[in-house]
Design a protein around this motif. Structure first.
Motif, PDB file in Angstrom:
ATOM      1  N   THR A  56       0.854  -1.189   0.000  1.00 33.44           N
ATOM      2  CA  THR A  56       0.000   0.000   0.000  1.00 33.44           C
ATOM      3  C   THR A  56       0.885   1.233   0.000  1.00 33.44           C
ATOM      4  O   THR A  56       1.960   1.233   0.596  1.00 33.44           O
ATOM      5  N   ASN A 113       0.902   5.665   0.307  1.00 34.95           N
ATOM      6  CA  ASN A 113       0.148   6.875   0.611  1.00 34.95           C
ATOM      7  C   ASN A 113       0.175   7.811  -0.589  1.00 34.95           C
ATOM      8  O   ASN A 113       0.812   7.526  -1.612  1.00 34.95           O
ATOM      9  N   GLU A 114      -0.484   8.929  -0.460  1.00 35.48           N
ATOM     10  CA  GLU A 114      -0.614   9.847  -1.592  1.00 35.48           C
ATOM     11  C   GLU A 114       0.730  10.410  -2.030  1.00 35.48           C
ATOM     12  O   GLU A 114       0.992  10.575  -3.222  1.00 35.48           O
ATOM     13  N   ALA A 115       1.598  10.731  -1.063  1.00 34.24           N
ATOM     14  CA  ALA A 115       2.918  11.287  -1.413  1.00 34.24           C
ATOM     15  C   ALA A 115       3.746  10.269  -2.192  1.00 34.24           C
ATOM     16  O   ALA A 115       4.428  10.616  -3.170  1.00 34.24           O
ATOM     17  N   ARG A 121       2.562   7.733  -3.974  1.00 32.16           N
ATOM     18  CA  ARG A 121       1.943   7.539  -5.282  1.00 32.16           C
ATOM     19  C   ARG A 121       2.274   8.710  -6.221  1.00 32.16           C
ATOM     20  O   ARG A 121       2.540   8.501  -7.413  1.00 32.16           O
ATOM     21  N   ALA A 122       2.292   9.934  -5.682  1.00 32.99           N
ATOM     22  CA  ALA A 122       2.643  11.095  -6.505  1.00 32.99           C
ATOM     23  C   ALA A 122       4.090  11.013  -6.970  1.00 32.99           C
ATOM     24  O   ALA A 122       4.404  11.365  -8.114  1.00 32.99           O
ATOM     25  N   ASP A 167       4.210   8.501  -9.823  1.00 34.24           N
ATOM     26  CA  ASP A 167       3.673   9.096 -11.055  1.00 34.24           C
ATOM     27  C   ASP A 167       4.692  10.024 -11.706  1.00 34.24           C
ATOM     28  O   ASP A 167       4.901   9.975 -12.927  1.00 34.24           O
TER      29      ASP A 167
END
Length: 617
Positions: free
Chosen positions: A555, A557-559, A561-562, A565
């Motif tokens: 899993t 977190n957003e950071a 995943r960013a 990307d």
């Protein structure tokens, strides 16, 4: 000149239609008019029909500069809160969405607010350029990383916000904005740079005429070096003689406090002489405390930022290894720092610089003097280990004395000294040169006190016994030195053999893999078992989704995943340990072939500690 060199020069000068052009307005100090000149140039482009947007312009309350902002479109800044303070930064995503032809970005060396995509503003500019957007920007010469030590020596101020020299060197245009120191001081007094209270403090602390003159010289030298590079490139395009890149500069570093200063100096020397350069560290197996290891890692990161190559070698003899590596790389210049004076270095051939000067044939050796800063305090853990080694030397001497006393009735006096030599040899193999020399000195005293007539006295009656003791001390010192050196070489050989074995094991596993999943499984199994790392491989699952190809469920977190990307889109590493979205645990490395992405490798340590540069490589 070869046809290949001329072709390379012509290709380098071709316009890059998919990348924007960077123009840098360089100044010696704040207040010389960099932002004013940038805005004037922007108005010229605006009158020519260019779509211009001010991304971020710092006017510092100067009326004449603020007046030039009229008529220019401005991108609203992004506001964020950090520790109760509201910070404003350039809206990078907004500019990428609008995609103007030209963006104005002030203060190239600025550090972004925590939580921003990039740690530095120059990285934002690199992303704008990669998107095909032209950029005008400003910077003062004291922010160049390689000049950090010189600026501190001139002004007494340590500049914290720096940028790599290559950012300036890759600029398409460099415009020097110059103002004589007297005129700048008049502007300060008139309140045209800072408000009156700040102006008086600035004049007293930084803006003296001497400091400004020295900074002005550095700015001119930097601009002249850029002009020289452009001129050399032009000659190469014509196929004529140009300053040839011959040889290589090697700089030998260790984990001492002078290493960063040495690397910055090497960067400037390499730039002036048009030489490629490498930072070389020779690991001789000596124990290092955590502070020394951290300094060495920082130095390697600094060298990479300045455009140098990082080389790690393992051997017992540092000087000999540096000379051999210099000959292998066909280096012409070897730069080292001055060793701190120590008695044992004087006894065994001097420091590194002395050994290089004696043994290097055909190499130019430069030695950078120390700046007089005191050595850092040793950490307690290192002191405990050193104390244990010296205690071992004392115990070995006592045991050797007891053993020699027990067999003194069976052996002649000269043979008893071999017992003490054995103790010195064992201490040298177990610890290092310092404890071995201490054991030699203690053994010398014990041998004299117990066995040289008159016994139980340090007095020596016979002249031949003096010569015996002198030879004993010399042999003990030489034996300890050789044994300690062999121990370091053996440790370096073991480390190299271990790394080679690990790489060979991985190579065998990958060779046996028959498909993509087998390759992934082999890499995961090897890295997780050998390096105590957690490994994952991601691939795109739709336009915005990720598919985890490694077996373990993960899993993010957003950071994180960013960061993944961004790494995929820009084909550059991101995440933990980098300057782009570093807040997560994962370090992302894009895997690509022929410009097409194949996957995204993610690595994080299971213990949560940062990944060292050596393990990254």
């Amino acid at each position: 000149m070869s046809d290949a060199s001329r072709a390379d020069a012509l290709l380098a000068n071709l316009p890059r239609h998919d990348r924007g052009r960077l123009k840098v307005f360089l100044g010696a100090a704040p207040g010389v008019g960099k932002t004013y000149a940038m805005l004037q140039a922007a108005h010229t482009r605006l009158r020519q029909g260019t779509d211009v947007i001010a991304g971020v312009v710092e006017t510092h309350g100067r009326a004449e500069t603020e007046a030039l902002l009229n008529g220019l479109a401005q991108q609203p800044l992004v506001r964020s809160e950090y520790r109760g303070v509201m910070l404003e930064e350039m809206d990078l995503d907004g500019l990428l969405a609008v995609r103007p032809s030209l963006v104005l970005v002030d203060e190239l060396a600025h550090s972004n607010a925590p939580g921003s995509r990039h740690a530095k503003r120059w990285q934002d500019i690199q992303e704008l350029l990669a998107a095909g957007i032209d950029v005008y920007t400003t910077v003062n010469v004291q922010h160049l990383e390689s000049l950090n030590d010189q600026v501190r020596g001139i002004t007494g101020v340590q500049v914290r916000e720096t940028l790599p020299d290559w950012v300036l060197q890759e600029a398409d245009e460099l415009l020097l904005i110059d103002l004589p120191p007297r005129e700048l001081l008049e502007r300060l007094r008139d309140g045209k740079v800072y408000v009156p209270e700040q102006a008086r403090a600035a004049i007293d602390a930084f803006f003296s005429q001497t400091n400004l003159t020295a900074l002005r010289e550095l700015a001119m030298q930097t601009a002249a070096a850029q002009v020289d590079n452009d001129l050399a490139q032009g000659y190469r395009q014509l196929g004529q003689s140009a300053p040839a890149v011959q040889g290589r500069l090697l700089v030998g570093v260790d984990g001492d406090v002078q290493a960063e200063r040495l690397v910055r100096h090497a960067s400037r020397v390499a730039q002036r002489r048009h030489l490629p350069w490498s930072v070389v560290h020779v690991d001789n197996g000596a124990t290092r405390d955590e502070a020394s290891r951290q300094r060495l890692q920082n130095v390697q990161q600094l060298a990479e930022r300045l455009g140098g190559e990082v080389v790690l070698l393992r051997a017992g003899e540092v000087a000999k290894t540096l000379i051999q590596h210099a000959r292998q790389r066909r280096a012409t210049l070897l730069l080292v720092g001055q060793s701190r004076p120590r008695l044992r270095r004087n006894l065994f051939g001097g420091g590194l610089a002395s050994r290089l000067l004696r043994n290097a044939r055909g190499l130019e050796i430069n030695v950078l003097d120390s700046d007089g800063s005191p050595p850092p305090a040793r950490q307690r853990a290192g002191s405990v280990q050193t104390g244990f080694d010296y205690a071992l030397a004392l115990v070995a001497t006592v045991v050797a004395s007891a053993l020699a006393w027990g067999i003194s009735g069976l052996l002649a006096l000269p043979n008893i000294s071999l017992v003490f030599l054995m103790a010195v040899l064992l201490v040298a193999v177990r610890s290092s040169l310092g404890p071995a020399l201490a054991c030699a000195a203690l053994s010398f005293l014990a041998y004299d006190f117990l066995f040289i007539p008159p016994n139980f006295s340090l007095t020596i009656q016979r002249e031949e016994d003096v010569l015996t003791l002198v030879f004993f001390l010399l042999m003990a010192a030489l034996t300890g030195n050789l044994a300690a050196r062999q121990r370091r070489q053996l440790q370096a050989l073991r480390d190299t053999q271990q790394e080679t074995g690990e790489l060979l094991d991985l190579s065998r596993k990958l060779t046996a893999a028959t498909d993509r999943q087998a390759v992934i499984s082999a890499a995961v199994l090897h890295l997780n078992s050998e390096y105590d790392l957690q490994l994952c491989l991601l691939n795109r699952d739709g336009p915005a989704g990720w598919k985890v190809e490694t077996p373990e469920p993960l899993t993010f977190n957003e950071a994180e995943r960013a960061a993944a990307d961004w790494s995929w889109q820009h084909d550059q590493p991101a995440g933990a340990g980098t300057a782009t979205l570093p807040s997560g645990r994962w370090w992302w490395w894009p895997l690509s072939a022929e410009g097409e992405p194949l996957g995204l490798l993610g690595v994080c340590t299971k213990d949560g500690k940062p990944l060292s540069d050596q393990r990254r490589r």
